[in-house]
Design a protein around this motif. Structure first.
Motif, PDB file in Angstrom:
ATOM      1  N   GLY A 282      53.750  73.306  -8.696  1.00  0.00           N
ATOM      2  CA  GLY A 282      53.954  74.280  -9.760  1.00  0.00           C
ATOM      3  C   GLY A 282      55.297  74.970  -9.668  1.00  0.00           C
ATOM      4  N   ASP A 283      55.764  75.235  -8.452  1.00  0.00           N
ATOM      5  CA  ASP A 283      57.076  75.865  -8.277  1.00  0.00           C
ATOM      6  C   ASP A 283      58.201  74.938  -8.726  1.00  0.00           C
ATOM      7  OD1 ASP A 283      55.857  78.099  -7.268  1.00  0.00           O
ATOM      8  OD2 ASP A 283      56.246  77.613  -5.164  1.00  0.00           O
ATOM      9  N   VAL A 284      58.030  73.638  -8.503  1.00  0.00           N
ATOM     10  CA  VAL A 284      59.033  72.676  -8.949  1.00  0.00           C
ATOM     11  C   VAL A 284      59.051  72.606 -10.472  1.00  0.00           C
ATOM     12  CG1 VAL A 284      59.748  70.255  -8.897  1.00  0.00           C
ATOM     13  CG2 VAL A 284      58.815  71.328  -6.834  1.00  0.00           C
ATOM     14  N   ILE A 285      57.882  72.519 -11.068  1.00  0.00           N
ATOM     15  CA  ILE A 285      57.786  72.396 -12.525  1.00  0.00           C
ATOM     16  C   ILE A 285      58.342  73.634 -13.216  1.00  0.00           C
ATOM     17  CG2 ILE A 285      56.163  72.199 -14.454  1.00  0.00           C
ATOM     18  CD1 ILE A 285      54.344  70.589 -12.483  1.00  0.00           C
ATOM     19  N   GLU A 286      58.062  74.805 -12.638  1.00  0.00           N
ATOM     20  CA  GLU A 286      58.513  76.058 -13.241  1.00  0.00           C
ATOM     21  C   GLU A 286      59.949  76.421 -12.872  1.00  0.00           C
ATOM     22  OE1 GLU A 286      56.862  77.676 -15.401  1.00  0.00           O
ATOM     23  OE2 GLU A 286      54.820  76.893 -15.217  1.00  0.00           O
ATOM     24  N   GLY A 287      60.585  75.603 -12.019  1.00  0.00           N
ATOM     25  CA  GLY A 287      61.975  75.835 -11.672  1.00  0.00           C
ATOM     26  C   GLY A 287      62.201  76.817 -10.542  1.00  0.00           C
ATOM     27  N   ARG A 288      61.119  77.231  -9.862  1.00  0.00           N
ATOM     28  CA  ARG A 288      61.272  78.168  -8.746  1.00  0.00           C
ATOM     29  C   ARG A 288      61.728  77.474  -7.468  1.00  0.00           C
ATOM     30  NH1 ARG A 288      56.564  80.023 -11.392  1.00  0.00           N
ATOM     31  NH2 ARG A 288      55.237  78.785 -10.003  1.00  0.00           N
ATOM     32  N   THR A 289      61.501  76.165  -7.376  1.00  0.00           N
ATOM     33  CA  THR A 289      62.002  75.354  -6.263  1.00  0.00           C
ATOM     34  C   THR A 289      62.894  74.270  -6.834  1.00  0.00           C
ATOM     35  OG1 THR A 289      60.065  75.753  -4.862  1.00  0.00           O
ATOM     36  CG2 THR A 289      61.376  73.800  -4.386  1.00  0.00           C
ATOM     37  N   ASP A 313      45.771  68.232  -0.655  1.00  0.00           N
ATOM     38  CA  ASP A 313      44.440  67.631  -0.743  1.00  0.00           C
ATOM     39  C   ASP A 313      44.125  67.304  -2.201  1.00  0.00           C
ATOM     40  OD1 ASP A 313      42.916  69.971  -2.053  1.00  0.00           O
ATOM     41  OD2 ASP A 313      43.819  70.901  -0.294  1.00  0.00           O
ATOM     42  N   PRO A 314      43.170  66.401  -2.441  1.00  0.00           N
ATOM     43  CA  PRO A 314      42.876  65.966  -3.814  1.00  0.00           C
ATOM     44  C   PRO A 314      42.520  67.103  -4.765  1.00  0.00           C
ATOM     45  CG  PRO A 314      41.851  64.487  -2.229  1.00  0.00           C
ATOM     46  CD  PRO A 314      42.398  65.637  -1.440  1.00  0.00           C
ATOM     47  N   GLU A 315      41.850  68.146  -4.279  1.00  0.00           N
ATOM     48  CA  GLU A 315      41.469  69.253  -5.150  1.00  0.00           C
ATOM     49  C   GLU A 315      42.698  69.998  -5.662  1.00  0.00           C
ATOM     50  OE1 GLU A 315      40.182  68.675  -2.143  1.00  0.00           O
ATOM     51  OE2 GLU A 315      38.241  67.871  -2.806  1.00  0.00           O
ATOM     52  N   THR A 316      43.674  70.193  -4.771  1.00  0.00           N
ATOM     53  CA  THR A 316      44.905  70.860  -5.182  1.00  0.00           C
ATOM     54  C   THR A 316      45.683  70.018  -6.179  1.00  0.00           C
ATOM     55  OG1 THR A 316      45.059  71.976  -3.036  1.00  0.00           O
ATOM     56  CG2 THR A 316      47.077  71.833  -4.345  1.00  0.00           C
ATOM     57  N   VAL A 317      45.753  68.715  -5.911  1.00  0.00           N
ATOM     58  CA  VAL A 317      46.453  67.811  -6.830  1.00  0.00           C
ATOM     59  C   VAL A 317      45.778  67.823  -8.195  1.00  0.00           C
ATOM     60  CG1 VAL A 317      47.046  65.406  -7.281  1.00  0.00           C
ATOM     61  CG2 VAL A 317      47.303  66.339  -4.970  1.00  0.00           C
ATOM     62  N   ARG A 318      44.462  67.793  -8.198  1.00  0.00           N
ATOM     63  CA  ARG A 318      43.717  67.785  -9.460  1.00  0.00           C
ATOM     64  C   ARG A 318      43.960  69.071 -10.248  1.00  0.00           C
ATOM     65  NH1 ARG A 318      39.135  67.165  -7.350  1.00  0.00           N
ATOM     66  NH2 ARG A 318      39.395  64.926  -7.076  1.00  0.00           N
ATOM     67  N   GLN A 321      47.336  68.848 -11.899  1.00  0.00           N
ATOM     68  CA  GLN A 321      47.304  67.918 -13.027  1.00  0.00           C
ATOM     69  C   GLN A 321      46.622  68.535 -14.239  1.00  0.00           C
ATOM     70  OE1 GLN A 321      45.369  64.524 -11.255  1.00  0.00           O
ATOM     71  NE2 GLN A 321      47.299  63.602 -10.613  1.00  0.00           N
ATOM     72  N   GLU A 322      45.562  69.307 -13.988  1.00  0.00           N
ATOM     73  CA  GLU A 322      44.853  69.936 -15.102  1.00  0.00           C
ATOM     74  C   GLU A 322      45.705  71.014 -15.768  1.00  0.00           C
ATOM     75  OE1 GLU A 322      41.236  71.326 -13.388  1.00  0.00           O
ATOM     76  OE2 GLU A 322      40.297  69.337 -13.338  1.00  0.00           O
ATOM     77  N   GLU A 323      46.523  71.710 -14.967  1.00  0.00           N
ATOM     78  CA  GLU A 323      47.347  72.772 -15.522  1.00  0.00           C
ATOM     79  C   GLU A 323      48.575  72.249 -16.252  1.00  0.00           C
ATOM     80  OE1 GLU A 323      49.646  76.891 -14.142  1.00  0.00           O
ATOM     81  OE2 GLU A 323      48.511  75.711 -12.675  1.00  0.00           O
ATOM     82  N   TYR A 324      49.225  71.228 -15.668  1.00  0.00           N
ATOM     83  CA  TYR A 324      50.505  70.774 -16.217  1.00  0.00           C
ATOM     84  C   TYR A 324      50.457  69.373 -16.837  1.00  0.00           C
ATOM     85  CZ  TYR A 324      52.445  74.662 -13.525  1.00  0.00           C
ATOM     86  OH  TYR A 324      52.729  75.896 -13.022  1.00  0.00           O
ATOM     87  N   GLY A 325      49.387  68.635 -16.566  1.00  0.00           N
ATOM     88  CA  GLY A 325      49.330  67.238 -17.004  1.00  0.00           C
ATOM     89  C   GLY A 325      49.759  66.319 -15.878  1.00  0.00           C
ATOM     90  N   ARG A 326      49.073  65.183 -15.741  1.00  0.00           N
ATOM     91  CA  ARG A 326      49.343  64.277 -14.626  1.00  0.00           C
ATOM     92  C   ARG A 326      50.769  63.761 -14.643  1.00  0.00           C
ATOM     93  NH1 ARG A 326      46.415  58.476 -14.082  1.00  0.00           N
ATOM     94  NH2 ARG A 326      48.076  57.946 -15.539  1.00  0.00           N
ATOM     95  N   ASP A 327      51.223  63.302 -15.802  1.00  0.00           N
ATOM     96  CA  ASP A 327      52.556  62.695 -15.869  1.00  0.00           C
ATOM     97  C   ASP A 327      53.654  63.717 -15.588  1.00  0.00           C
ATOM     98  OD1 ASP A 327      51.361  60.298 -16.463  1.00  0.00           O
ATOM     99  OD2 ASP A 327      51.720  60.435 -18.619  1.00  0.00           O
ATOM    100  N   ARG A 328      53.495  64.935 -16.113  1.00  0.00           N
ATOM    101  CA  ARG A 328      54.524  65.956 -15.901  1.00  0.00           C
ATOM    102  C   ARG A 328      54.608  66.342 -14.432  1.00  0.00           C
ATOM    103  NH1 ARG A 328      54.674  72.130 -18.391  1.00  0.00           N
ATOM    104  NH2 ARG A 328      56.812  72.622 -17.707  1.00  0.00           N
ATOM    105  N   ALA A 329      53.452  66.493 -13.801  1.00  0.00           N
ATOM    106  CA  ALA A 329      53.443  66.861 -12.388  1.00  0.00           C
ATOM    107  C   ALA A 329      54.077  65.766 -11.535  1.00  0.00           C
ATOM    108  CB  ALA A 329      52.013  67.128 -11.934  1.00  0.00           C
TER     109      ALA A 329
END
Length: 419
Positions: A282-289, A313-318, A321-329
């Protein structure tokens, strides 16, 4: 060139390159379809694509382009290499790509051999196991891109094809090469050219390899390559030459993007005694990292074998993906790792380790690497690689022992298994 390999990702391509080199072939791995001709000394050429999870039509198009180039180099046999855990989906690429290659080659028998017993992947009664566990209970059922919820490879492959899928059972395999060949021919006569082959040990792979002599197309994991070089050797076509490995001194860095169980264990092991930077998607997508942030951190710790990882872990990845979309993440992390790789190499890193197929592909593309020299094995399925003045390890997520990162760093440096 005698044998041509089309790999659906970079780490898998390195994996089969390692297998062929160990078996005595002169091997070069190419990043994408080359523009020019291969060197005359190359006996096995591996075209590494990034086609595992792209749309089917794009995977087919790229694979056929690779096939055309390999045939132009004189290849007598083609291998379509995919992961030994058959990473795909019911709408996935393995079946369509295999069918397109078979159609272009006019192949009436197409073995499907994902097994890699050395890494614990076996097939029995058409079902794929990871060690003593069915594929669908091994953790692969939670894979963020290619969840494998059915261990029956015959059934999974049939979902991707408009043709029946055959089977070469263990009793035929146990009977040796002639028995395997006879069963393959019987399946083809019955209209089943795609044939899942049971495999429980390396001896089976050697027998299957012998049975594949003269076939136009073979598909599978890297294990299938164990028995293929002998067919060319028996005909006096292999040179037997091999290049001595040259390690690198200088800084080494690790980039990990895979979320597999084994990579998570490797990250935990390494982070306990070395600098480790957790990268939050999320930090990468939002530009914080940014890539510059990660690069600066790595270079501050360049002499300490630093690890920058997005492994989770898979739960964090999921959740991401739910917040930003699989392809975008996925694309955000791949772009980050590609740029970080480019920057740290420009700033003096001479050894680079990447964990995960998508991460490794991004690193290779970011560095603009065209061809890789195959070096010694670090772990089953993971060789040392050289591209000019840079040595690399490109590791599939599930491969390697817990101390893989330190072992790889040593082999990329001095040739010894220590950092």
């Amino acid at each position: 060139m005698l044998l041509g390999v089309i790999g659906d990702d970079f780490t898998g391509s390195s994996d089969i390159a390692n297998t062929l080199a160990k078996a005595g072939m002169a091997v070069t791995q190419y990043s994408g379809v080359p523009q020019g001709a291969a060197a005359p000394s190359v006996e096995a050429g591996i075209v590494a694509l990034k086609s595992r999870t792209v749309p089917v039509k794009d995977a087919v198009r790229a694979s056929l382009a690779a096939l055309d180039w390999l045939l132009a180099q004189g290849c007598e046999q083609i291998v379509f290499k995919y992961c030994s855990t058959f990473d795909s989906t019911p709408q996935g690429n393995i079946g369509p790509v295999a069918a397109a290659l078979a159609d272009r080659l006019g192949a009436s028998i197409v073995p499907v051999v994902p097994s890699f017993p050395g890494a614990g992947r076996t097939v029995y009664q058409g079902h794929l196991f990871v060690k003593d566990t069915l594929l669908s209970e091994s953790g692969m059922e939670a894979h963020p891109l290619t969840p494998m919820t059915d261990p029956d490879i015959r059934r999974w492959l049939a979902l991707q094809l408009s043709e029946p899928v055959g089977h070469v059972p263990f009793d035929a395999v146990h009977g040796g090469a002639e028995s395997i060949r006879a069963r393959m021919q019987a399946e083809a006569k019955a209209g089943r050219r795609m044939q899942v082959v049971d495999t429980v040990c390396d001896a089976d792979l050697m027998a299957i390899g012998a049975a594949c002599a003269g076939l136009k197309l073979v598909t599978g994991g890297s294990g299938i390559a164990m028995g293929l070089p002998a067919n060319f050797r028996e005909r006096g076509k292999l040179s037997g030459d091999g290049a001595a490995w040259r390690g690198n001194a200088g800084p080494c860095a690790i980039l990990a993007g895979s979320s597999s169980r084994q990579t998570r264990a490797q990250v935990a092991r390494h982070a306990a005694s070395h600098p480790a930077l957790r990268i939050v998607a999320g930090d990468v997508i939002e530009g914080r990292t940014t890539p510059e942030d990660v690069t600066d951190w790595i270079m501050r710790h360049a002499d300490e074998l630093p690890l920058a990882y997005a492994t989770a872990d898979p739960e964090t990845v999921r959740a991401v993906q739910e917040e930003y979309g699989r392809d975008r993440a996925a694309s955000a992390l791949e772009a980050l790792f590609a740029e970080v790789a480019r920057q740290i190499v420009a700033r003096g890193v001479t050894r680079l380790i990447a964990a995960g197929g998508e991460t490794s592909g991004a690193v290779v593309e970011g560095l603009g690497i065209d061809a890789l020299e195959i070096g010694p094995e670090i772990a089953p399925g993971a060789p040392a690689l050289r591209a000019g003045d840079l040595t690399l390890a490109l590791k599939s997520g599930n491969f390697g022992e817990d101390d893989f990162f330190e072992t790889a760093a040593g082999i990329l440096g001095t040739g010894e298994g220590e950092a």
